[in-house]
Write a protein that holds these residues in place. Structure first.
Motif, PDB file in Angstrom:
ATOM      1  N   UNK A  11       1.164  -1.182   0.031  1.00 27.52           N
ATOM      2  CA  UNK A  11       0.061   0.011   0.183  1.00 27.52           C
ATOM      3  C   UNK A  11       0.666   1.168  -0.250  1.00 27.52           C
ATOM      4  N   UNK A  12       2.071   1.287  -0.382  1.00 31.50           N
ATOM      5  CA  UNK A  12       2.600   2.349  -0.371  1.00 31.50           C
ATOM      6  C   UNK A  12       2.962   2.998  -1.627  1.00 31.50           C
ATOM      7  N   UNK A  13       3.154   4.241  -1.735  1.00 29.80           N
ATOM      8  CA  UNK A  13       3.005   5.001  -2.701  1.00 29.80           C
ATOM      9  C   UNK A  13       4.913   4.826  -3.988  1.00 29.80           C
ATOM     10  N   UNK A  14       4.682   3.902  -4.927  1.00 28.10           N
ATOM     11  CA  UNK A  14       5.280   4.174  -5.799  1.00 28.10           C
ATOM     12  C   UNK A  14       5.782   5.016  -6.699  1.00 28.10           C
ATOM     13  N   UNK A  15       4.974   5.903  -6.924  1.00 28.25           N
ATOM     14  CA  UNK A  15       4.814   6.751  -7.692  1.00 28.25           C
ATOM     15  C   UNK A  15       5.634   7.950  -7.638  1.00 28.25           C
ATOM     16  N   UNK A  16       5.689   8.954  -8.217  1.00 28.82           N
ATOM     17  CA  UNK A  16       6.278  10.347  -8.048  1.00 28.82           C
ATOM     18  C   UNK A  16       5.449  11.086  -6.522  1.00 28.82           C
ATOM     19  N   UNK A  17       6.803  10.918  -5.521  1.00 25.41           N
ATOM     20  CA  UNK A  17       6.364  11.657  -4.631  1.00 25.41           C
ATOM     21  C   UNK A  17       6.880  13.331  -4.602  1.00 25.41           C
ATOM     22  N   UNK A  18       5.611  14.045  -3.668  1.00 23.51           N
ATOM     23  CA  UNK A  18       6.279  15.533  -3.331  1.00 23.51           C
ATOM     24  C   UNK A  18       7.576  15.615  -2.819  1.00 23.51           C
ATOM     25  N   UNK A  19       7.419  13.924  -1.638  1.00 23.92           N
ATOM     26  CA  UNK A  19       8.372  14.170  -0.485  1.00 23.92           C
ATOM     27  C   UNK A  19      10.306  14.394  -1.874  1.00 23.92           C
ATOM     28  N   UNK A  20       9.773  13.644  -3.000  1.00 23.52           N
ATOM     29  CA  UNK A  20      11.008  13.300  -3.520  1.00 23.52           C
ATOM     30  C   UNK A  20      11.403  14.976  -4.042  1.00 23.52           C
ATOM     31  N   UNK A  21      10.262  15.523  -4.973  1.00 21.01           N
ATOM     32  CA  UNK A  21      10.628  17.048  -5.233  1.00 21.01           C
ATOM     33  C   UNK A  21      11.006  17.858  -4.581  1.00 21.01           C
ATOM     34  N   UNK A  22      10.681  17.902  -3.061  1.00 20.24           N
ATOM     35  CA  UNK A  22      11.105  18.261  -2.157  1.00 20.24           C
ATOM     36  C   UNK A  22      12.461  18.327  -1.575  1.00 20.24           C
ATOM     37  N   UNK A  23      12.602  16.924  -1.817  1.00 18.90           N
ATOM     38  CA  UNK A  23      14.463  17.001  -1.709  1.00 18.90           C
ATOM     39  C   UNK A  23      14.986  17.580  -2.371  1.00 18.90           C
ATOM     40  N   UNK A  24      14.783  17.049  -4.277  1.00 17.78           N
ATOM     41  CA  UNK A  24      15.478  18.030  -5.148  1.00 17.78           C
ATOM     42  C   UNK A  24      15.276  19.562  -4.747  1.00 17.78           C
ATOM     43  N   UNK A  25      14.522  19.693  -4.626  1.00 15.82           N
ATOM     44  CA  UNK A  25      14.423  21.393  -4.700  1.00 15.82           C
ATOM     45  C   UNK A  25      14.905  21.798  -3.324  1.00 15.82           C
ATOM     46  N   UNK A  26      15.643  21.729  -2.201  1.00 15.66           N
ATOM     47  CA  UNK A  26      16.555  21.772  -0.723  1.00 15.66           C
ATOM     48  C   UNK A  26      17.505  21.217  -1.450  1.00 15.66           C
ATOM     49  N   UNK A  27      17.571  20.332  -2.008  1.00 20.56           N
ATOM     50  CA  UNK A  27      19.279  19.910  -2.509  1.00 20.56           C
ATOM     51  C   UNK A  27      19.374  21.525  -3.660  1.00 20.56           C
ATOM     52  N   UNK A  28      19.012  21.575  -4.590  1.00 15.28           N
ATOM     53  CA  UNK A  28      19.373  22.720  -5.054  1.00 15.28           C
ATOM     54  C   UNK A  28      19.921  24.225  -4.389  1.00 15.28           C
ATOM     55  N   UNK A  29      19.110  24.324  -4.071  1.00 14.98           N
ATOM     56  CA  UNK A  29      18.842  25.517  -3.227  1.00 14.98           C
ATOM     57  C   UNK A  29      20.825  25.372  -2.647  1.00 14.98           C
ATOM     58  N   UNK A  30      20.419  24.409  -1.899  1.00 13.30           N
ATOM     59  CA  UNK A  30      21.866  24.081  -1.419  1.00 13.30           C
ATOM     60  C   UNK A  30      23.100  23.869  -2.103  1.00 13.30           C
TER      61      UNK A  30
END
Length: 221
Positions: free
Chosen positions: A176-195
């Protein structure tokens, strides 16, 4: 273009079957030509060339930088090498293109978005501007975020990514775990890009489209 002398930036896009013609698409037409004409006509973007690269039956292999358990894949480096060493030189030979990373762009959706951002991090000397719509950062247990953090920004000039807020969990595994694209993943890359020194609203933009969903045709995306 005909009879002129101007040179143009080039946008390379994946899933070429879907870009311009509903008759060739496998998930609906993106209407890239109509969108470009509208934006160019309203002076919101410069005239550009768009090169649509059709995916092969091995799409999952082409668009993934490394294999994932249960999926396979991992042919992304060879795919990008073919674009850089074979396709791009031929496009530059045949057409009046502007060359250099500032004028050579790449964009894609889902796994096409994943390989586009990967190209920006690994081939910034070629693709200086990348865009990823609903990028599949979940691939191989979110390996991409760690890769991007370790890789560093390098020479990537502009970076765009987006995702709909209702995408997460549109496909689920046996638990029952989502395995499609996650907003959490987008936000993680967002934070990395800003850093890494990207500036929100400047050379970087990350969009979470409220209520946005994604059409999924299979687990290979």
């Amino acid at each position: 273009y005909e009879g002129g002398s101007l040179r143009y930036p080039v946008l390379y896009m994946h899933d070429g079957q879907n870009l311009f013609d509903v008759r060739t698409s496998f998930l609906g037409e993106w209407k890239v030509d109509e969108a470009c004409e509208q934006l160019i006509g309203s002076s919101q973007m410069p005239p550009i060339m768009v090169v649509g690269i059709e995916n092969s039956p091995n799409r999952l292999t082409e668009y993934t930088p490394w294999p994932a358990p249960g999926y396979g894949g991992g042919g992304g480096d060879a795919y990008l090498q073919a674009i850089v060493e074979v396709l791009k030189p031929e496009i530059d030979r045949r057409y009046r293109t502007l060359q250099g990373p500032r004028y050579t762009w790449m964009a894609g959706s889902s796994l096409g978005g994943l390989i586009s951002v990967y190209a920006g991090y690994t081939h910034a000397g070629t693709f200086g501007r990348v865009a990823a719509m609903s990028p599949s950062y979940w691939w191989d247990s979110d390996h991409f975020a760690a890769f991007a953090q370790a890789q560093g920004r390098g020479g990537l000039i502009l970076f765009y990514q987006d995702m709909g807020t209702l995408e997460a969990g549109s496909v689920t595994d046996a638990n029952g775990n989502g395995v499609d694209d996650y907003l959490e993943d987008l936000r993680a890359v967002h934070a990395i890009a800003l850093a890494q020194g990207f500036a929100e609203g400047g050379d970087f933009r990350s969009v979470e489209a409220s209520g946005g969903v994604k059409l999924v045709w299979n687990m290979g995306e």
